[in-house]
Design an enzyme around this catalytic site. Sequence first.
Site, PDB file in Angstrom:
ATOM      1  N   GLU A  73      91.466  18.366  67.456  1.00  0.00           N
ATOM      2  CA  GLU A  73      90.398  18.858  66.566  1.00  0.00           C
ATOM      3  C   GLU A  73      90.991  18.906  65.168  1.00  0.00           C
ATOM      4  OE1 GLU A  73      88.099  20.389  64.401  1.00  0.00           O
ATOM      5  OE2 GLU A  73      87.031  21.108  66.196  1.00  0.00           O
ATOM      6  N   SER A 119      97.040  21.051  66.451  1.00  0.00           N
ATOM      7  CA  SER A 119      96.739  19.627  66.644  1.00  0.00           C
ATOM      8  C   SER A 119      97.478  18.781  65.614  1.00  0.00           C
ATOM      9  CB  SER A 119      95.230  19.373  66.541  1.00  0.00           C
ATOM     10  OG  SER A 119      94.524  19.976  67.599  1.00  0.00           O
ATOM     11  N   ALA A 133      90.340  20.613  62.613  1.00  0.00           N
ATOM     12  CA  ALA A 133      90.510  21.940  62.015  1.00  0.00           C
ATOM     13  C   ALA A 133      91.701  22.693  62.594  1.00  0.00           C
ATOM     14  CB  ALA A 133      89.239  22.762  62.209  1.00  0.00           C
ATOM     15  N   SER A 134      92.342  22.129  63.612  1.00  0.00           N
ATOM     16  CA  SER A 134      93.349  22.858  64.392  1.00  0.00           C
ATOM     17  C   SER A 134      94.772  22.616  63.889  1.00  0.00           C
ATOM     18  CB  SER A 134      93.218  22.424  65.858  1.00  0.00           C
ATOM     19  OG  SER A 134      94.435  22.533  66.558  1.00  0.00           O
ATOM     20  N   THR A 135      95.438  23.698  63.531  1.00  0.00           N
ATOM     21  CA  THR A 135      96.802  23.615  63.011  1.00  0.00           C
ATOM     22  C   THR A 135      97.762  23.014  64.036  1.00  0.00           C
ATOM     23  OG1 THR A 135      97.092  25.914  63.741  1.00  0.00           O
ATOM     24  CG2 THR A 135      96.557  25.566  61.427  1.00  0.00           C
TER      25      THR A 135
END
EC number: 5.99.1.4
Lengths: 202, 202
Positions: free
Chosen positions: A9, A15, A11-13
């Site tokens: 995703e 990731s 928005a995911s750090t």
Amino acid sequence: MSAIDFFYEFASTYSYLTAERIEARAADAGVEVRWRPFLLGPIFQAQGWDSSPFNIYPAKGAYMWRDVARLAEARGLGFVRPDPFPQTSLRAARCVLAVDPAERPAASRAIFRAEFADGAQISDEVVLRRALEAAGVDADATLAAAATDPVKAALRANTDEAIAKGVFGAPSFVTEDGELFWGDDRLEDALAWASESVARRP
Amino acid sequence: MSAIDFFYEFASTYSYLTAERIEARAADAGVEVRWRPFLLGPIFQAQGWDSSPFNIYPAKGAYMWRDVARLAEARGLGFVRPDPFPQTSLRAARCVLAVDPAERPAASRAIFRAEFADGAQISDEVVLRRALEAAGVDADATLAAAATDPVKAALRANTDEAIAKGVFGAPSFVTEDGELFWGDDRLEDALAWASESVARRP
């Protein structure tokens, strides 16, 4: 050769951390990676959350920012806190689904770096255009394709498949025999499982 | 010698995994471990949760049970799902605070094993008595001391200190310079940080 689905995703750090290292680790393990962008928003909303759990639960959020900063520093990666967090990731996810699968890793990494190394707004078309160009992708064609129904449907399908496979956070990894692993810190376990499950085949 | 605080909760599956390995890993790293039982209940209640997040969020719960089973198998540990989950851990936590600190690791492991390897009820005095005896601890004296005000206050103090240090889940590790690490999978990072922060001292 075995394969894993890498559900990520934008928005995911965590990731971002995984996107920077999954290809080298997977090559070492002899495992193919299918890059599967998806959206956490519908999953969080189904749990009654109107934002990231890192915003809803302040102690968890404070820890995450420190944890990711420590990990990024140890790995030699840039890391800044995007403002606002989480970023709106819909358009970025559609863009990387609009490019050729062979270009998806480089395009994805370029967008993650714009967001988490440079602090740019990944909902901004100018930012996406620059990232796509940095990855050697035709930005005009990609941005146009990203707005089409087949690409929108592909993103919904990824999200639906992630949910069906039990995904509740990002990054997540699913092996061909259906084992789910959650979190950047489970990448090695997922790759080992994928390698071993191939070895177990008759 | 540097030290870390090991904040653990008897109802926590991942705390069981850590309790079984922290002493060997800490000895390798040359780090002293302070065993600090605490209660997650007040922390979860402050977040609006009336149960474990693994019960409230079914996908997260399903993943946790599989993840812990995989890890326990890989480490040669028994693992059963306690019923009910989470177990009521108040009395167990008070018991191990009532024993001599030198006996706390063995007493804690015996209780974790009763719960997660044998599936026993750790709220049951008979179960606690058997676990304490297995650890070589005077069970009568411990159960009596566990009901006294100083022990109750010590458990509240551990929980308050955990909250003050940013703890929001278990297991958590806090180094002497205040770095927080959350999760069994961060044990090695916490020990490395503790070793290195001692090396940095003037």
